[in-house]
Design a protein around this motif. Structure first.
Motif, short mmCIF file in Angstrom:
data_model
loop_
_atom_site.label_atom_id
_atom_site.label_comp_id
_atom_site.label_asym_id
_atom_site.label_seq_id
_atom_site.Cartn_x
_atom_site.Cartn_y
_atom_site.Cartn_z
N UNK A 183 11.11 -21.81 -35.07
CA UNK A 183 11.28 -20.64 -35.92
C UNK A 183 12.64 -20.62 -36.63
N UNK A 184 13.69 -20.95 -35.89
CA UNK A 184 15.02 -20.97 -36.49
C UNK A 184 15.11 -21.98 -37.62
N UNK A 185 14.58 -23.18 -37.39
CA UNK A 185 14.57 -24.23 -38.41
C UNK A 185 13.76 -23.79 -39.63
N UNK A 186 12.62 -23.16 -39.40
CA UNK A 186 11.75 -22.75 -40.50
C UNK A 186 12.37 -21.64 -41.33
N UNK A 187 13.14 -20.75 -40.69
CA UNK A 187 13.81 -19.68 -41.43
C UNK A 187 14.87 -20.26 -42.36
N UNK A 188 15.66 -21.19 -41.84
CA UNK A 188 16.78 -21.75 -42.61
C UNK A 188 16.28 -22.69 -43.70
N UNK A 189 15.19 -23.38 -43.46
CA UNK A 189 14.77 -24.47 -44.34
C UNK A 189 13.54 -24.10 -45.17
N UNK A 190 13.53 -22.90 -45.70
CA UNK A 190 12.42 -22.50 -46.56
C UNK A 190 12.42 -23.26 -47.88
N UNK A 191 13.49 -23.98 -48.16
CA UNK A 191 13.53 -24.80 -49.37
C UNK A 191 12.78 -26.12 -49.20
N UNK A 192 12.25 -26.37 -47.98
CA UNK A 192 11.54 -27.64 -47.81
C UNK A 192 10.33 -27.57 -46.88
N UNK A 193 10.25 -26.62 -45.97
CA UNK A 193 9.19 -26.63 -44.97
C UNK A 193 7.82 -26.21 -45.49
N UNK A 194 7.72 -25.89 -46.77
CA UNK A 194 6.39 -25.64 -47.34
C UNK A 194 5.53 -26.90 -47.32
N UNK A 195 6.16 -28.05 -47.14
CA UNK A 195 5.40 -29.30 -47.05
C UNK A 195 4.47 -29.30 -45.86
N UNK A 196 4.74 -28.45 -44.87
CA UNK A 196 3.90 -28.41 -43.68
C UNK A 196 2.47 -27.98 -43.98
N UNK A 197 2.25 -27.27 -45.07
CA UNK A 197 0.89 -26.85 -45.41
C UNK A 197 0.01 -28.04 -45.77
N UNK A 198 0.62 -29.21 -46.02
CA UNK A 198 -0.15 -30.38 -46.44
C UNK A 198 -0.46 -31.32 -45.28
N UNK A 199 -0.24 -30.84 -44.05
CA UNK A 199 -0.66 -31.60 -42.89
C UNK A 199 -2.11 -31.24 -42.53
N UNK A 200 -2.92 -31.00 -43.55
CA UNK A 200 -4.34 -30.77 -43.38
C UNK A 200 -4.84 -29.43 -43.86
N UNK A 201 -3.98 -28.41 -43.92
CA UNK A 201 -4.49 -27.07 -44.21
C UNK A 201 -4.89 -26.91 -45.68
N UNK A 202 -4.02 -27.29 -46.61
CA UNK A 202 -4.37 -27.18 -48.03
C UNK A 202 -5.59 -28.04 -48.34
N UNK A 203 -5.65 -29.23 -47.76
CA UNK A 203 -6.80 -30.10 -47.98
C UNK A 203 -8.09 -29.45 -47.47
#
Length: 443
Positions: A386-406
């Motif tokens: 959670x801490x990493x995701x809060x700070x790194x909102x400039x890059x962690x949107x890539x996580x949606x492409x580990x299968x969910x968007x597809x």
């Protein structure tokens, strides 16, 4: 002859995907990502790798570490010194004062490999050659994974999988980054797909070892996104039986999913042990140091433990962090779909599944399982880190492409077709004229 001829479409598809993806990943040829975003994304993280290369080139002491902050001068200052390593490589000089500060949060095996390649051949003195290599490796990995998904999930899902991945502005900007080495994200899922299709016990055992080794190497490059990578790797044993209803009467393969999960844990544990042995004067102290200074501040340490933005991240609520990744898109999603529509897209799929459940409960349950697994694959990192995701909102949107968007793309096509078939079977075909009535009675 028949087998060789049947392979040609697969070989052609592999080649086309590789070429198109490489061109997109290396120079953003098709413009799927904003040019400025593509050019400057994660230059700070990449500078840690380039700093290690510059230190090796100039013969600086690295204290056994492979990543670090390089400065032309007595002291490193961010962001002023961020590009110093590139300047030093373009015009190496031992007369100017230089400093190197090791980056201890990762083992940094990518720094070791790229530094070796840089010194191996003059071709790699141009950093764009190293980036091109990464773009090619990601394209090859995704092409192979797509062909596996075509066999396991069907051509429709495979086509949408690779299309959504290549047209993702986030995958494009990550693809060639020297720090992130993103092809390693998809190597474990690729090996897991081979494992699912394998019928030999010996080969299966070897592939489990290969999964552990691939996660080990990924962890030595960085621990980011490991929960999502692990769940994506295990997903084939749970989702493939849903797609292949004819040959998978037994349901999800929980046994191999568990073994694969344990292989991922073993790979991570081995990398953590190696990292910790360098981090402290002994293994327990190294593990304690990693936990105190790296893990805790990226997860759920007490908010007062750290200052500034990190302290804010620790005080944030997990649901607020997750909500931000639904609502605060500032890029397109894929296929040119605006990020502002992401929440609406997810809600529409959810409503469609609920509507489908009125007539085809089993299909609705299967689609819910697909969507849920894709969702928790992303949420696993957003919530646990959670801490990493809060700070790194400039890059962690890539996580949606580990299968969910597809999966969203696939269900956006599949569910309307299911509903149309139900509607067409249930809608009475009333005759519109006397001729049509007579024609129906006397064909």
């Amino acid at each position: 002859m028949k087998n060789s001829k049947s392979r040609w479409p697969m070989v052609l598809a592999f080649a086309v995907i590789t070429v198109v993806a490489t061109l997109s990943f290396f120079n953003n040829l098709f413009g799927f990502s904003d040019p400025d975003f593509f050019q400057h994304f994660q230059s700070d993280s990449e500078s840690l790798v380039i700093g290690g290369i510059a230190a090796d080139t100039l013969g600086l002491e690295k204290a056994g570490w492979h990543l670090g902050m390089f400065a032309l001068g007595e002291r490193y200052s961010f962001p002023e010194s961020m590009l110093d390593a590139q300047f030093a490589l373009s015009a190496p000089s031992t007369e100017q004062a230089t400093t190197f500060q090791p980056y201890l949060s990762q083992y940094g095996i990518q720094g070791l490999v790229f530094s070796w390649l840089y010194r191996l051949h003059p071709q790699f003195h141009d950093l764009s050659s190293l980036r091109a290599l990464l773009a090619l490796l990601l394209a090859l990995t995704l092409a192979a994974l797509t062909l596996c998904y075509a066999k396991l999930y069907g051509k429709c899902f495979a086509t949408l999988f690779i299309a959504a991945t290549i047209t993702s502005p986030w995958i494009v900007v990550f693809a060639r980054n020297l720090y992130w080495v993103p092809f390693l994200w998809f190597v474990p899922p690729l090996i897991a797909a081979w494992l699912y299709m394998s019928k030999s016990r010996v080969v299966r055992g070897g592939l489990l070892v290969a999964i552990a080794l691939s996660v080990f190497i990924k962890s030595l490059c960085g621990y980011e996104y490991l929960t999502s990578i692990t769940l994506l790797t295990c997903s084939v044993f749970l989702l493939a039986p849903i797609f292949d209803t004819k040959h998978s009467a037994g349901g999800p393969d929980w046994r191999r999913a568990t073994l694969t999960f344990l292989a991922c844990v073993c790979g991570f544990s081995a990398a953590l042990t190696l990292h910790a042995s360098k981090r402290g004067d002994n293994l327990p102290n190294g593990l304690l140091s990693i936990y105190q200074w790296d893990i805790s501040k990226r997860t759920y340490a007490a908010p007062g433990t750290f200052d500034g933005h990190v302290g804010e991240s620790l005080a944030s609520a997990p649901l607020d962090v997750v909500a931000a990744y639904f609502q605060q898109w500032n890029t397109e999603i894929a296929f040119g779909i605006p990020g502002a529509l992401f929440s609406s897209w997810v809600a529409t799929i959810g409503i469609s599944i609920a509507l489908l459940a009125l007539w085809q409960r089993n299909a609705a349950i299967k689609y819910t399982a697909m969507l849920f697994w894709g969702l928790i694959t992303t949420l696993s990192w957003l919530v646990i880190a959670k801490g990493h995701s809060y700070v790194h909102q400039h890059m962690n949107f890539v996580l949606w492409y580990f299968g969910f968007v597809q999966m969203l793309a696939y269900l956006s096509l599949r569910i309307p077709l299911e509903l149309y078939r139900i509607w067409s079977r249930r809608t009475p075909h009333w005759p519109t004229s006397r001729y049509s009535q007579q024609h129906r009675r006397h064909p």
